[in-house]
Every structure is written in C-alpha cells, then in structure tokens.
Scaffold this motif. Sequence first.
Motif, PDB file in Angstrom:
ATOM      1  N   MET A  85       0.855  -1.169   0.000  1.00 24.71           N
ATOM      2  CA  MET A  85       0.000   0.000   0.000  1.00 24.71           C
ATOM      3  C   MET A  85       0.904   1.235   0.000  1.00 24.71           C
ATOM      4  SD  MET A  85      -2.723   1.142   3.031  1.00 24.71           S
ATOM      5  CE  MET A  85      -2.046   0.012   4.199  1.00 24.71           C
ATOM      6  N   LEU A  86       0.556   2.201  -0.800  1.00 21.10           N
ATOM      7  CA  LEU A  86       1.321   3.439  -0.886  1.00 21.10           C
ATOM      8  C   LEU A  86       0.494   4.580  -0.302  1.00 21.10           C
ATOM      9  CD1 LEU A  86       4.016   4.579  -1.927  1.00 21.10           C
ATOM     10  CD2 LEU A  86       2.861   5.088  -4.073  1.00 21.10           C
ATOM     11  N   PHE A  87       1.054   5.270   0.686  1.00 16.88           N
ATOM     12  CA  PHE A  87       0.385   6.401   1.332  1.00 16.88           C
ATOM     13  C   PHE A  87       1.036   7.670   0.810  1.00 16.88           C
ATOM     14  CE2 PHE A  87      -0.832   9.454   4.452  1.00 16.88           C
ATOM     15  CZ  PHE A  87      -1.985   8.969   5.045  1.00 16.88           C
ATOM     16  N   LYS A 125     -12.595  17.131   6.979  1.00 15.52           N
ATOM     17  CA  LYS A 125     -11.983  16.133   7.860  1.00 15.52           C
ATOM     18  C   LYS A 125     -12.336  14.704   7.446  1.00 15.52           C
ATOM     19  CE  LYS A 125     -11.925  17.135  12.196  1.00 15.52           C
ATOM     20  NZ  LYS A 125     -12.363  17.385  13.586  1.00 15.52           N
ATOM     21  N   GLN A 126     -13.577  14.486   7.026  1.00 16.58           N
ATOM     22  CA  GLN A 126     -14.033  13.147   6.693  1.00 16.58           C
ATOM     23  C   GLN A 126     -13.327  12.554   5.475  1.00 16.58           C
ATOM     24  OE1 GLN A 126     -15.765  15.952   6.324  1.00 16.58           O
ATOM     25  NE2 GLN A 126     -16.780  15.933   4.339  1.00 16.58           N
ATOM     26  N   HIS A 127     -12.634  13.385   4.688  1.00 14.18           N
ATOM     27  CA  HIS A 127     -11.936  12.913   3.491  1.00 14.18           C
ATOM     28  C   HIS A 127     -10.450  12.653   3.724  1.00 14.18           C
ATOM     29  CE1 HIS A 127     -15.498  13.701   1.160  1.00 14.18           C
ATOM     30  NE2 HIS A 127     -15.532  14.945   1.608  1.00 14.18           N
ATOM     31  N   LYS A 156      -8.329   9.997   1.757  1.00 12.47           N
ATOM     32  CA  LYS A 156      -8.750   8.598   1.797  1.00 12.47           C
ATOM     33  C   LYS A 156      -8.832   8.038   0.382  1.00 12.47           C
ATOM     34  CE  LYS A 156     -11.470   8.930   6.016  1.00 12.47           C
ATOM     35  NZ  LYS A 156     -12.827   8.906   6.576  1.00 12.47           N
ATOM     36  N   GLU A 157      -9.268   8.876  -0.548  1.00  3.08           N
ATOM     37  CA  GLU A 157      -9.357   8.482  -1.948  1.00  3.08           C
ATOM     38  C   GLU A 157      -8.715   9.573  -2.801  1.00  3.08           C
ATOM     39  OE1 GLU A 157     -13.289   7.406  -3.192  1.00  3.08           O
ATOM     40  OE2 GLU A 157     -13.649   6.290  -1.342  1.00  3.08           O
ATOM     41  N   GLY A 158      -7.804   9.179  -3.661  1.00  2.00           N
ATOM     42  CA  GLY A 158      -7.123  10.130  -4.526  1.00  2.00           C
ATOM     43  C   GLY A 158      -5.846  10.646  -3.888  1.00  2.00           C
ATOM     44  N   ILE A 159      -5.250  11.637  -4.534  1.00  2.00           N
ATOM     45  CA  ILE A 159      -3.978  12.200  -4.077  1.00  2.00           C
ATOM     46  C   ILE A 159      -4.173  13.677  -3.787  1.00  2.00           C
ATOM     47  CG2 ILE A 159      -1.562  12.645  -4.658  1.00  2.00           C
ATOM     48  CD1 ILE A 159      -1.729  10.213  -6.544  1.00  2.00           C
ATOM     49  N   ILE A 160      -3.767  14.103  -2.625  1.00  2.00           N
ATOM     50  CA  ILE A 160      -3.875  15.492  -2.192  1.00  2.00           C
ATOM     51  C   ILE A 160      -3.010  16.379  -3.105  1.00  2.00           C
ATOM     52  CG2 ILE A 160      -2.010  15.556  -0.491  1.00  2.00           C
ATOM     53  CD1 ILE A 160      -4.170  16.672   1.486  1.00  2.00           C
TER      54      ILE A 160
END
Length: 116
Positions: free
Chosen positions: A1-3, A34-36, A56-60
């Motif tokens: 997994m990549l964070f 916050k929920q994302h 949580k989904e996608g890249i900031i």
Amino acid sequence: MLFRGISKTFSTKGNQQFNKIGEFWDELSLKYGKQHLCGLGYNTTENTIEYVIGLKEGIIDEANCSVELPDVNWIKVCGKTSELDKIYEKIYLDGTLKYEIETFTDDDKCEILYYR
C-alpha cells in the motif's frame, strides 16, 4: 500500500506533537473536509515524529511524500476522538509502533490502524 500526502516533522518533546498535529489537521480539514482525510504517523524517534496527511481516496494536491506501507497485519481500534489520549495509552502498553493511520469525523469518532 502506498500512502501519499503532505508531510511534516514534529517534535515529541513534552508531547507537543499532539497539539501541532491537531493544528495540521485543522488546516487541511478546512480545505478538504476532515471526513476525506487520513493521517500517517511513522519514523518516530526520541525527539520527533514524521506525520503525513493524505486523502482517503485520490492524491492530495500538494503531496510531497510517499510512504510504502505493509498490506497486512494492521490492528484496528475505534473510539472517540475526545478519548484519543486514553486510546493511545492502551496501544502503547505493548511498545512503540512502526506506523499508525488515523481518521477522524466531526462527530467525535476516530479510527486508528496501527502496525508494530
């Protein structure tokens, strides 16, 4: 997994990382909600902790860090954000962590995944 996310290093002296990481969350919560978001604490030393906040989904947008994480053997704990200090106190009874992933909601709920 990549964070992937935005990384900052915080001092752990006098447990000051808790307030500073909270401010980091507040800043990015205004922009993304916050929920994302999810946060990753890792590379803890006697004086510092590295902390990354990502989506949580996608890249900031401003991502400046990628951390390769194990895919299995994570332990999950759920509770109230207002009791976060007690949750971590219990978790750390068995020793330090390699990684911790946190998510929070506006209604005082949190989820912690940790890996030793």
